[in-house]
Design a protein around this motif. Sequence first.
Motif, short mmCIF file in Angstrom:
data_model
loop_
_atom_site.label_atom_id
_atom_site.label_comp_id
_atom_site.label_asym_id
_atom_site.label_seq_id
_atom_site.Cartn_x
_atom_site.Cartn_y
_atom_site.Cartn_z
N HIS A 1 -54.87 43.54 -48.83
CA HIS A 1 -54.48 43.98 -49.73
C HIS A 1 -54.02 43.96 -50.89
CE1 HIS A 1 -58.01 47.22 -49.13
NE2 HIS A 1 -57.59 47.37 -48.60
N GLY A 2 -53.96 43.89 -51.82
CA GLY A 2 -52.66 44.30 -52.67
C GLY A 2 -51.69 43.19 -52.81
N VAL A 3 -52.28 41.17 -52.69
CA VAL A 3 -51.44 40.40 -52.53
C VAL A 3 -51.58 39.82 -54.36
CG1 VAL A 3 -51.31 37.91 -51.30
CG2 VAL A 3 -53.53 39.65 -50.60
N GLY A 4 -50.23 39.42 -53.78
CA GLY A 4 -49.29 38.85 -55.49
C GLY A 4 -48.29 38.44 -54.57
N TYR A 5 -47.48 38.91 -55.73
CA TYR A 5 -45.34 37.36 -55.50
C TYR A 5 -44.34 38.91 -56.64
CZ TYR A 5 -47.01 35.47 -60.11
OH TYR A 5 -47.01 35.39 -61.52
N PRO A 6 -43.18 38.97 -56.53
CA PRO A 6 -41.98 39.01 -57.45
C PRO A 6 -41.93 38.82 -58.46
CG PRO A 6 -41.19 38.15 -55.19
CD PRO A 6 -42.59 37.36 -55.09
N LYS A 7 -41.51 39.92 -59.47
CA LYS A 7 -42.01 39.69 -60.49
C LYS A 7 -43.08 38.80 -61.48
CE LYS A 7 -37.06 39.10 -60.21
NZ LYS A 7 -35.44 38.63 -61.04
N PRO A 8 -44.28 39.49 -61.14
CA PRO A 8 -45.37 38.87 -61.36
C PRO A 8 -45.20 38.68 -62.84
CG PRO A 8 -45.74 41.20 -61.39
CD PRO A 8 -44.62 41.07 -60.78
N ASP A 9 -46.28 37.48 -63.32
CA ASP A 9 -46.26 36.88 -64.56
C ASP A 9 -47.88 36.52 -64.73
OD1 ASP A 9 -46.99 34.52 -66.76
OD2 ASP A 9 -44.82 33.76 -66.27
N ARG A 10 -48.12 37.22 -65.59
CA ARG A 10 -49.31 37.21 -66.34
C ARG A 10 -50.52 35.86 -67.00
NH1 ARG A 10 -46.83 41.41 -66.46
NH2 ARG A 10 -47.37 43.60 -65.44
N SER A 11 -49.71 34.32 -67.64
CA SER A 11 -50.13 33.54 -67.82
C SER A 11 -51.33 32.82 -66.59
CB SER A 11 -48.86 32.47 -68.44
OG SER A 11 -49.06 31.04 -67.99
N HIS A 12 -52.21 32.60 -67.00
CA HIS A 12 -53.18 31.97 -65.98
C HIS A 12 -52.21 30.76 -65.58
CE1 HIS A 12 -56.56 34.06 -66.90
NE2 HIS A 12 -56.33 33.30 -67.89
N PHE A 13 -51.72 29.83 -66.59
CA PHE A 13 -51.22 28.80 -65.65
C PHE A 13 -49.73 28.56 -64.87
CE2 PHE A 13 -53.08 27.85 -69.33
CZ PHE A 13 -54.58 27.30 -69.22
N ARG A 14 -48.53 29.23 -65.07
CA ARG A 14 -47.73 29.51 -64.84
C ARG A 14 -48.11 30.21 -63.45
NH1 ARG A 14 -43.45 28.51 -61.69
NH2 ARG A 14 -42.41 30.03 -60.72
N SER A 15 -49.04 31.29 -63.15
CA SER A 15 -49.28 32.08 -62.16
C SER A 15 -50.03 31.31 -61.00
CB SER A 15 -50.63 33.29 -62.39
OG SER A 15 -50.38 34.11 -61.19
N MET A 16 -50.51 30.25 -61.18
CA MET A 16 -51.50 29.34 -60.45
C MET A 16 -50.43 28.58 -59.60
SD MET A 16 -53.87 28.90 -58.80
CE MET A 16 -55.71 29.89 -59.92
#
Length: 417
Positions: free
Chosen positions: A117-132
């Motif tokens: 559940h709920g997998v992510g990272y600190p200070k999320p970035d909503r850019s496709h390329f930066r997030s990937m």
Amino acid sequence: MDRLTRRRFLLASGVVGGGALAAGAGAVTLSRLLDTADPEQRVARRPVDTVVLVTLYGGNDGLNTVIPYADPAYRASRPELAYPEEQVLRLDSDHGLHPAMRGLQGLWSAGRLAIVHGVGYPKPDRSHFRSMDIWQTAAPNGPADTGWVGRWLDETRAPVEAAVSFEPVLPPLLVGRRRVGACVSYQGLELPDWVAPAMVASLGRMQAGESAMQARAASAYADLVDMGRLVREAVAPTASPTDATPVATATGTGGGGALGAQLALVARCVEAGVPTRVYSVSLGGFDTHAGERTAQDALLAQLDAAVTGFVDRMAGTDAGRRVAVVVYSEFGRRVRVNASDGTDHGTAGPVLLAGARVAGGFHGQPPSLTDLDQGDLKATTDFRDVFGAVLGTVLEADPQQYLLGYQGEPLPLFRTG
């Protein structure tokens, strides 16, 4: 064929540029990869030897994949997109799967599917390329020029076949400073009826006086013909109607379009005894800003058929039972529906794992649908807790050495006994 005619043919077909790139660092043909196979599997056998990383490009809507159907905030936030409770494939009294994922529901019932559940990272970035980039480099605190698998390749001085991508291009995930994984595209060359394979094969022969780059480009072109044959042979045992009409990518975010074909090639390699430890495959098209229902329905049906077919096929051999599949996307979508019957870029989402050695069931805490961060889910699980489990169990490596800045504790996602 004279040299001038051959050069004109190569230029007209685009092979001098594109083929040369394909034959560059990290490029390996399927036939060469299969030549590394050891049918006797004379490697040290671990409970989990191999991981297949499935990347869903575009940002998959996790709330309509693993559905919190019992939470009234789910329908209140997205009445146009929410699935009626009776259509949800129930996993427990709170969560269920998208209606198109009956195969994965069967894996769940058999204890071969885990959901984080709920997998992510600190200070999320909503850019496709930066997030990937963050997911594939495992470096959420700043840019990195190597992937987490690439760093493992560097440290272990692994051969190129230790990590293989069956995607159109090599993902950053498999890039190290000194070593890179292999890139073997699943897209072979289909010849028209009036072109004889022997004629194309002759174009791949070395000719006197030509440059090394032209020779490599021509060789790459001939390899595509062989690749087409090998792909057809590999896919035949697990072909499905979904793979016959692959969904095109919806944006330029990347990803392959025929996941079943890619996984069939992985299965062929595992069954042959290829010593690859990490495979990378992908499916694109998950950037569902508008008309999400239709697009995601088709994509999740393809994902379900491909992963279920692969896991079932792998269950037939000892080597296959030591393979685990990990499915992730760069981020989830926002909780609320937008004005175009879609969802915009969000943050956390579920990660799915499948295979005989997966510790089936739920892991981690479901994120709240009402306690949000500016309309987005708050991540409850660090993505490095998932990849740390892969490193520690599958690759027998120290997660803190390869996941930059990581001080956490990997999740118990695999059965090692």
